[in-house]
Design an enzyme around this catalytic site. Structure first.
Site, PDB file in Angstrom:
ATOM      1  N   GLU A   1      17.926 -50.927  22.220  1.00  0.00           N
ATOM      2  CA  GLU A   1      17.739 -51.764  22.968  1.00  0.00           C
ATOM      3  C   GLU A   1      19.315 -52.396  23.601  1.00  0.00           C
ATOM      4  O   GLU A   1      20.060 -52.883  22.965  1.00  0.00           O
ATOM      5  CB  GLU A   1      17.012 -53.013  22.510  1.00  0.00           C
ATOM      6  CG  GLU A   1      16.543 -53.807  23.674  1.00  0.00           C
ATOM      7  CD  GLU A   1      17.401 -55.164  24.008  1.00  0.00           C
ATOM      8  OE1 GLU A   1      18.288 -54.931  24.741  1.00  0.00           O
ATOM      9  OE2 GLU A   1      16.718 -56.289  23.822  1.00  0.00           O
TER      10      GLU A   1
ATOM     11  N   CYS B   1      20.457 -60.236  26.897  1.00  0.00           N
ATOM     12  CA  CYS B   1      20.254 -58.987  27.452  1.00  0.00           C
ATOM     13  C   CYS B   1      19.266 -58.998  28.716  1.00  0.00           C
ATOM     14  O   CYS B   1      19.415 -57.955  29.660  1.00  0.00           O
ATOM     15  CB  CYS B   1      19.928 -58.003  26.567  1.00  0.00           C
ATOM     16  SG  CYS B   1      18.291 -58.178  25.590  1.00  0.00           S
TER      17      CYS B   1
ATOM     18  N   ASN C   1      24.357 -62.273  19.736  1.00  0.00           N
ATOM     19  CA  ASN C   1      23.879 -63.255  21.043  1.00  0.00           C
ATOM     20  C   ASN C   1      22.887 -63.895  20.131  1.00  0.00           C
ATOM     21  O   ASN C   1      22.434 -65.316  20.538  1.00  0.00           O
ATOM     22  CB  ASN C   1      23.867 -62.772  22.093  1.00  0.00           C
ATOM     23  CG  ASN C   1      22.693 -61.517  22.335  1.00  0.00           C
ATOM     24  OD1 ASN C   1      22.736 -60.567  21.223  1.00  0.00           O
ATOM     25  ND2 ASN C   1      22.061 -61.522  23.426  1.00  0.00           N
TER      26      ASN C   1
END
Length: 522
Positions: A257, A291, A162
């Site tokens: 993450e 995210c 992304n």
């Protein structure tokens, strides 16, 4: 040939270390997700190629570390200037492999990259300098105690699709600033940005082999974990668990993450116009594929209807399409093909369970690209996947709650804890609510912007990750701690050494009583 074509041609013919890709058994097509066109091919690197990259990285790492903070900083500052000077090539490359809007790439990739190279060049030494420690231990009085941070050696970074710079190359920058070599395995969906940046770093004076890109699928990432001294992974919680398990088998550190389902709380006294603008932008930015994007909204009942009306009006005005240049669109395509099905499934599930869809929700099946329209869901609850599972798409589910207590309860009713937001004009109340939200970073009257504060640690609670990026912890995780004790004033023999005697026994007892025997002070 345009600069983008040159980058694509470079990626199509060489692997990350500049060697011919003929050794790879297969190649991976890179597709522009907004048009469906294949724009490049990159090698699907096997374990042997990863091993050779590791050998190169280890061989050059000591010399890179020996340059010191200033020497490494000069290279990083040149890279900072390179990004600014070549921003159009940078943006075109990112847009071509992600389908995001030009402005998305400008704000979240170019701006971040320019800031990050300079930040770590300027602050690495501050965060990693030797620390002199004062001891309370009597036997160590007069000795010099030092804590130092040494580079781990070879760092592996596995990046997501992304944000091909920010969450891939971006995680490599502090590792490089700390004196490590880095091997980056970008997502096979978006490898071109990483390849371009490897070339750029060489142009900026980084020695060959210090930063390498190895392209490939999941097996390539697995091979990388097997050869590095530490792994940094950004991606799904499911895959993150596998990475953590593999790292544990080798007893190497890992930083993860992972997924998020970030709540956005709107209290009755909030500035509804600002709250609506933030909810729309930070849920739709980058097609919702962030995210730390707004994934679910809780609005107190008295202002729910007004807030929804504002949001629906703003979402209806959004322009979606192929990102042909600046100002052409607001929302681009999705990047990862399976993500289109996930978004569709979450919206359909919500509909089937009673949710209303005042805007969006009907993708054009004839579109060539991976497009899902910006969508608002109302009348939602926690029986719906759109409120409990990470959607990672251009959707905005809004739930009515009775009061702030219900909002906090619902916001915390999640296995994720990455980022959260609360809107209220009462700043004291906003801070109190923020402290009760279970997330690694919380905003009051803002959203997501804390990510740009490179001084602040950014990491997840619960299943949203281990460790953090940014701040002191964001670079110290790429180091190992060494304690040094230097004895400056010495006796020929210390009192506690052999031979044991009654006299020394009493002396040490008096010392212990003097320092520790006075008990608690009232």
């Amino acid at each position: 040939m345009s600069t983008t074509d040159e980058t694509v041609a470079d990626a199509a013919t060489v692997n990350g270390n500049g060697a011919a890709s003929s050794s790879s058994a297969t190649e991976i097509p890179v597709v522009n997700p907004a048009t469906g066109e294949i724009i490049a091919h990159v090698p699907d690197s096997g374990p042997e190629e990863v091993r050779r990259a590791a050998e190169r990285g280890r061989a050059v790492q000591p010399a890179w570390a020996a340059l010191g903070y200033e020497g490494r900083g000069r290279v990083l500052r040149r890279a900072q200037k390179w990004i600014v000077d070549n921003k159009d090539e940078f943006i075109r490359t990112i847009v071509s492999e992600t389908g995001k809007a030009w402005e998305d790439a400008q704000v979240a990739e170019v701006s971040y990259g320019a800031a990050a190279f300079g930040f770590w060049a300027d602050n690495a030494e501050k965060y990693l300098s030797d620390e002199k420690v004062k001891t309370a231990t009597p036997l160590l009085k007069g000795k010099k105690l030092i804590v130092r941070q040494a580079p781990l050696g070879l760092i592996g970074v596995i990046g997501p699709w992304n944000y091909p710079f920010t969450n891939s190359v971006g995680d490599s920058i502090p590792a490089l600033a700390a004196g490590n070599s880095v091997i980056l395995k970008p997502s096979e969906e978006t490898p071109l940005t990483s390849i371009m940046m490897e070339r750029a770093l060489r142009e900026c004076g980084m020695p060959e082999g210090v930063f390498q890109t190895v392209t490939g699928r999941g097996a390539t990432g697995g091979a990388l974990v097997d050869v590095v001294d530490m792994i940094m992974f950004t991606g799904s919680t499911k895959t993150g668990k596998l990475v953590a398990k593999a790292a544990a088998e080798r007893l190497i550190p890992c930083s993860l993450e992972l997924g998020g389902k970030d709540p956005f709380v709107v209290l009755a006294d909030a500035d509804l116009e600002r709250a609506a603008n933030h909810a729309v932008f930070y849920s739709m930015f980058n097609g919702g594929q962030t995210c730390v994007s707004v994934e679910r909204v809780y609005v107190e009942a008295p202002v729910h209807d007004e807030f929804v009306a504002k949001v629906v009006e703003k979402v209806k005005a959004l322009r979606q399409g192929v990102p042909n240049g600046p100002g052409a669109i607001d929302v681009g395509s999705l990047t990862f093909p399976p993500q289109l099905e996930t978004v569709r499934q979450h919206v359909d599930d919500a509909r089937a369970k009673g949710a209303q869809v005042p805007v969006g929700g009907n993708p054009d099946s004839s579109a060539k690209g991976l497009f899902y329209p910006p969508t608002v869901l109302t009348n939602v609850d926690h029986t719906m996947e759109a409120m409990t599972e990470e959607t990672f798409g251009p959707t905005l589910p809004i739930m009515k709650v009775a009061d702030v207590e219900e909002a906090i309860e619902k916001a915390n009713d999640s296995p994720y804890g990455l980022m959260a937001t609360v809107f209220t004009k009462d700043l004291e109340k906003g801070e109190q609510v923020a402290r009760r939200l279970e997330a690694g970073m919380v905003h009051v009257n803002d959203a997501l912007m804390g990510y740009t504060a490179l001084e602040l640690p950014m990491g997840g609670w619960k299943t949203s990750g281990i460790g953090s990026r940014h701040g002191a912890g964001g670079i110290r995780k790429y180091t190992k701690t060494q304690s040094i004790v230097i004895s400056r004033f010495n006796l020929k023999k210390d009192p506690h050494e052999y031979p044991y005697t009654g006299r020394n026994y009493k002396l040490i007892g008096r010392i212990v009583k003097f320092f520790y025997g006075r008990g608690a002070r009232d």
